[in-house]
Design an enzyme around this catalytic site. Sequence first.
Site, PDB file in Angstrom:
ATOM      1  N   ASP A  22       0.878  -1.277  -0.140  1.00 10.44           N
ATOM      2  CA  ASP A  22      -0.087  -0.222  -0.086  1.00 10.44           C
ATOM      3  C   ASP A  22       0.891   1.230   0.135  1.00 10.44           C
ATOM      4  O   ASP A  22       1.892   1.329   0.536  1.00 10.44           O
ATOM      5  CB  ASP A  22      -0.833   0.162   1.191  1.00 10.44           C
ATOM      6  CG  ASP A  22      -2.070   0.608   1.255  1.00 10.44           C
ATOM      7  OD1 ASP A  22      -2.423   1.411   0.302  1.00 10.44           O
ATOM      8  OD2 ASP A  22      -2.775   0.998   2.031  1.00 10.44           O
ATOM      9  N   TRP A  27       2.949   7.899  -2.218  1.00 11.11           N
ATOM     10  CA  TRP A  27       4.466   8.116  -2.560  1.00 11.11           C
ATOM     11  C   TRP A  27       4.621   8.780  -3.670  1.00 11.11           C
ATOM     12  O   TRP A  27       5.561   9.890  -3.553  1.00 11.11           O
ATOM     13  CB  TRP A  27       4.956   6.568  -2.657  1.00 11.11           C
ATOM     14  CG  TRP A  27       6.393   6.526  -2.952  1.00 11.11           C
ATOM     15  CD1 TRP A  27       7.519   6.494  -2.107  1.00 11.11           C
ATOM     16  CD2 TRP A  27       7.180   6.661  -4.317  1.00 11.11           C
ATOM     17  NE1 TRP A  27       8.880   6.410  -2.719  1.00 11.11           N
ATOM     18  CE2 TRP A  27       8.573   6.643  -4.198  1.00 11.11           C
ATOM     19  CE3 TRP A  27       6.654   6.642  -5.455  1.00 11.11           C
ATOM     20  CZ2 TRP A  27       9.424   6.594  -5.116  1.00 11.11           C
ATOM     21  CZ3 TRP A  27       7.672   6.762  -6.757  1.00 11.11           C
ATOM     22  CH2 TRP A  27       9.009   6.545  -6.330  1.00 11.11           C
ATOM     23  N   SER A  67      -7.262  -5.884  -5.602  1.00  7.39           N
ATOM     24  CA  SER A  67      -8.299  -6.327  -5.192  1.00  7.39           C
ATOM     25  C   SER A  67      -9.510  -5.970  -5.950  1.00  7.39           C
ATOM     26  O   SER A  67      -9.481  -5.299  -6.897  1.00  7.39           O
ATOM     27  CB  SER A  67      -8.569  -5.569  -3.840  1.00  7.39           C
ATOM     28  OG  SER A  67      -9.201  -4.219  -3.987  1.00  7.39           O
ATOM     29  N   ASN A  70     -10.565  -2.670  -6.240  1.00  7.00           N
ATOM     30  CA  ASN A  70      -9.758  -1.677  -7.130  1.00  7.00           C
ATOM     31  C   ASN A  70     -10.142  -1.535  -8.349  1.00  7.00           C
ATOM     32  O   ASN A  70      -9.876  -0.519  -9.254  1.00  7.00           O
ATOM     33  CB  ASN A  70      -8.198  -2.321  -7.185  1.00  7.00           C
ATOM     34  CG  ASN A  70      -7.219  -2.352  -5.904  1.00  7.00           C
ATOM     35  OD1 ASN A  70      -6.581  -3.120  -5.719  1.00  7.00           O
ATOM     36  ND2 ASN A  70      -7.834  -1.151  -4.965  1.00  7.00           N
ATOM     37  N   ARG A 190       1.504  -4.941   6.430  1.00  8.76           N
ATOM     38  CA  ARG A 190       0.972  -3.935   5.299  1.00  8.76           C
ATOM     39  C   ARG A 190       1.871  -2.800   5.336  1.00  8.76           C
ATOM     40  O   ARG A 190       2.142  -2.145   6.728  1.00  8.76           O
ATOM     41  CB  ARG A 190      -0.685  -3.598   5.966  1.00  8.76           C
ATOM     42  CG  ARG A 190      -1.155  -2.590   5.002  1.00  8.76           C
ATOM     43  CD  ARG A 190      -2.750  -2.514   5.307  1.00  8.76           C
ATOM     44  NE  ARG A 190      -3.391  -1.682   4.395  1.00  8.76           N
ATOM     45  CZ  ARG A 190      -4.590  -1.844   3.673  1.00  8.76           C
ATOM     46  NH1 ARG A 190      -5.382  -2.465   4.390  1.00  8.76           N
ATOM     47  NH2 ARG A 190      -5.111  -0.836   3.060  1.00  8.76           N
TER      48      ARG A 190
HETATM   49  C1  FPP Z   1      -1.554   0.176  -3.513  1.00  5.51           C
HETATM   50  O1  FPP Z   1      -1.115   1.658  -3.497  1.00  5.51           O
HETATM   51  C2  FPP Z   1      -1.157  -0.712  -4.511  1.00  5.51           C
HETATM   52  C3  FPP Z   1      -1.826  -1.349  -5.380  1.00  5.51           C
HETATM   53  C4  FPP Z   1      -3.326  -1.228  -5.485  1.00  5.51           C
HETATM   54  C5  FPP Z   1      -1.239  -1.979  -6.533  1.00  5.51           C
HETATM   55  C6  FPP Z   1      -0.022  -2.745  -6.363  1.00  5.51           C
HETATM   56  C7  FPP Z   1       0.786  -2.922  -7.621  1.00  5.51           C
HETATM   57  C8  FPP Z   1       1.860  -2.868  -7.922  1.00  5.51           C
HETATM   58  C9  FPP Z   1       2.981  -2.739  -6.892  1.00  5.51           C
HETATM   59  C10 FPP Z   1       2.404  -3.090  -9.218  1.00  5.51           C
HETATM   60  C11 FPP Z   1       2.173  -4.526  -9.740  1.00  5.51           C
HETATM   61  C12 FPP Z   1       2.454  -5.600  -9.281  1.00  5.51           C
HETATM   62  C13 FPP Z   1       3.183  -6.719  -9.475  1.00  5.51           C
HETATM   63  C14 FPP Z   1       2.997  -7.823  -8.800  1.00  5.51           C
HETATM   64  C15 FPP Z   1       3.721  -6.742 -10.762  1.00  5.51           C
HETATM   65  P1  FPP Z   1      -2.294   2.422  -3.576  1.00  5.51           P
HETATM   66  O2  FPP Z   1      -2.323   2.702  -4.999  1.00  5.51           O
HETATM   67  O3  FPP Z   1      -3.669   2.210  -2.995  1.00  5.51           O
HETATM   68  O4  FPP Z   1      -1.611   3.849  -2.777  1.00  5.51           O
HETATM   69  P2  FPP Z   1      -2.262   5.059  -1.918  1.00  5.51           P
HETATM   70  O5  FPP Z   1      -3.192   4.252  -0.970  1.00  5.51           O
HETATM   71  O6  FPP Z   1      -1.418   5.808  -1.470  1.00  5.51           O
HETATM   72  O7  FPP Z   1      -3.211   5.742  -3.010  1.00  5.51           O
END
Ligand code: FPP
Length: 247
Positions: A22, A27, A67, A70, A190
Amino acid sequence: MSDLKSQINPGKVPKHIAIIMDGNGRWAKQKGMPRVLGHRSGVKSVREVTEAAAQIGVKYLTLYAFSTENWNRPPAEVTALMSLLVETIKGEIRDLNKNGVRLMAIGDIEALPPSTLKTLREGIEKTKDNDRVTLVLALNYSAKWEILCATRRLAEQVKMGALQPFEISEAIFEHELSTHGIPDPELLIRTSGEARLSNFLLWQVAYTELYFTPVFWPDFDRKELFKAILSYQNRERRFGMISEQLP
Ligand code: FPP
């Protein structure tokens, strides 16, 4: 850093670590960059953490990559995430094979865009014989969905007369989950300061140690992984017993 690694007890390394990655968006925002660049940097963390986990003997790493909830993100971000997945899997297959990493997926993957599904299936097929570490991607995953699917399958078996309701044990139920054959995670991490499970592996984390860190996922590196493992190793896992009963 090597100091952190040397503090890890090799006999107590978790077999299975689950991670809710997360904070990619925050970031990126902090750096004045578009959210998708946060996800791109997140891929670097996936690579580093997978390699570090394999090196210290973790056998299963389950990452919450997308998820079911998402899908509600802006369409451009969903599309970017799906393309990033395709690009990453295609780009990493050689290294996955070099490092003995087997790729697996849990979740309702049939509902993924066809190109993502195709690449994912190819990645799974091409790495199926690796046995150093299994990288489980949770994609279009929801724990409630998984539990409902298992329940429906068992109900069908009862309806057909193949199973009696009293025969439904934890083992029989687990057999119907998408994580069938994978031990429950001993440690769930997490990142980004949130302290929720967000519909991730709800059945499987019944006795899992939870580790929450304020570090955003793109900044989560091998050092952060080792810190999480050390925190886990310093806890006493009692499984409902008292200290004196433990070995
Ligand atoms: C959460 O950060 C991250 C995700 C929903 C996606 C995770 C995906 C990757 C790291 C890239 C692809 C993965 C693989 C395995 C190739 P967020 O967007 O919810 O961040 P925020 O809470 O700061 O908005």
